[in-house]
Design an enzyme around this catalytic site. Structure first.
Site, PDB file in Angstrom:
ATOM      1  N   ASP A 154     -45.352  25.075  -7.685  1.00  0.00           N
ATOM      2  CA  ASP A 154     -46.722  24.658  -7.400  1.00  0.00           C
ATOM      3  C   ASP A 154     -47.473  24.195  -8.653  1.00  0.00           C
ATOM      4  OD1 ASP A 154     -46.422  27.522  -7.929  1.00  0.00           O
ATOM      5  OD2 ASP A 154     -48.546  27.761  -7.491  1.00  0.00           O
ATOM      6  N   GLU A 158     -56.517  28.736  -6.803  1.00  0.00           N
ATOM      7  CA  GLU A 158     -55.577  28.570  -5.692  1.00  0.00           C
ATOM      8  C   GLU A 158     -56.126  27.531  -4.725  1.00  0.00           C
ATOM      9  OE1 GLU A 158     -52.653  29.933  -4.813  1.00  0.00           O
ATOM     10  OE2 GLU A 158     -52.379  31.626  -6.190  1.00  0.00           O
ATOM     11  N   THR A 207     -51.351  27.818  -2.233  1.00  0.00           N
ATOM     12  CA  THR A 207     -51.234  29.128  -1.589  1.00  0.00           C
ATOM     13  C   THR A 207     -49.927  29.304  -0.825  1.00  0.00           C
ATOM     14  OG1 THR A 207     -52.343  28.304   0.401  1.00  0.00           O
ATOM     15  CG2 THR A 207     -53.729  29.302  -1.313  1.00  0.00           C
ATOM     16  N   HIS A 211     -52.695  26.385  -8.645  1.00  0.00           N
ATOM     17  CA  HIS A 211     -51.657  26.877  -7.728  1.00  0.00           C
ATOM     18  C   HIS A 211     -51.873  26.294  -6.328  1.00  0.00           C
ATOM     19  CE1 HIS A 211     -51.004  30.498 -10.430  1.00  0.00           C
ATOM     20  NE2 HIS A 211     -52.263  30.228 -10.708  1.00  0.00           N
TER      21      HIS A 211
END
Length: 282
Positions: free
Chosen positions: A180, A123, A56, A54
């Site tokens: 993402d 992340e 953020t 991912h």
């Protein structure tokens, strides 16, 4: 009678010898029960099957606050510029890998849903994208961040024997909601370092078979290929939803053009990936 007693004695001795070869699980001496663990079932497999990347969409400190409240979480958070501790870059572990983190949301891959239950989520501090008149502008990932991510991911992949096609972006498992880690994420570099899948250029050329890369192809056939690879595709999707699935695939594997068009190069890439990474029913 004597023979019967001898047989009983031999049986008792055998049972005692067998018991001596067994190993109960290590439990406290004051436990109220014991567990025998020498016989393990074959009908079991690894719970963690997926690694999900991912960004953020906010700075590190805000992301750390977000990811440590009660609504959303991830197993790891990597700063854009990882600090060094005794010469080694630092990543933040926010959730132990043996626990479920809330990073995937409504998601699906290869017929599985709710991937929070079966994945590790990482992340990356990254602004995501900004809106401009011509569309979205995505932001790149610093080399030091990717280097740390690759090293961490390689350990996770080895620890759980995660297949290359199960190393994913959030957009792969939730294409209708997420972009993402975006089209600037270096999937090819990660694959070279042993993390994730990437199409073989010669195999793509073979499947392209001299066609113009942008030549339109049958969209239903392309979506069937993407479904076979792992994407969630169903017959009730709107044209826009179908386009989102194709665009998600292109952001991962054909980052120069991710408009969501069903074209020959996208089809060839999907065919190459299916040949390189056949389904193992995971």
């Amino acid at each position: 009678m004597i023979g019967q007693c001898i047989r009983r004695g031999l049986l008792t001795a055998a049972l005692l010898m067998l018991a001596g070869c067994q190993h109960a699980s290590q439990q406290p001496d004051d436990a109220t029960f014991r567990l025998e663990t020498t016989r393990q079932a074959q009908g079991a497999d690894q719970r963690i099957r997926f690694l999900v990347i991912h960004y953020t969409a906010e700075d590190f400190h805000n992301a750390l606050t977000t990811l440590t409240d009660e609504h959303v979480s991830a197993h790891y958070l990597i700063p854009a510029q990882p600090p060094l501790e005794e010469g080694k870059p630092v990543a933040w572990q926010l959730v132990p890998e043996n626990m479920r983190a809330w990073h995937a949301g409504a998601s699906g891959w290869r017929g599985r849903t709710n991937l929070n239950d079966t994945s590790v989520g990482i992340e990356l501090e990254n602004k995501g994208y900004s809106h401009y008149l011509l569309g979205k502008k995505f932001y790149p990932f610093p080399p030091a961040q990717i280097d740390l991510l690759a090293n961490l991911s390689k350990e996770i992949v080895a620890r759980y024997q995660i297949e290359p096609r199960n190393v994913l972006g959030h957009s792969d498992i939730a294409p209708q909601r997420k972009d993402d880690p975006g089209p600037l994420f270096p999937w090819q570099e990660m694959a070279k370092r042993g993390v994730g899948a990437w199409p073989d250029a010669n195999l793509v050329k073979q499947y392209l078979a001299g066609r113009n890369p942008q030549q339109p192809v049958d969209q239903a056939h392309l979506l069937a290929l993407l479904k076979a690879y792992g994407y969630t595709v169903d017959e009730n999707m709107t044209p826009q939803q179908q386009k989102r699935v194709i665009a998600a695939f292109q952001m991962h594997f054909r980052q120069s053009d991710y408009r969501g068009n069903a074209d020959a190069q996208t089809e060839a890439i999907a065919q190459a990936l299916l040949q390189q990474f056949p389904d193992s029913n995971s």
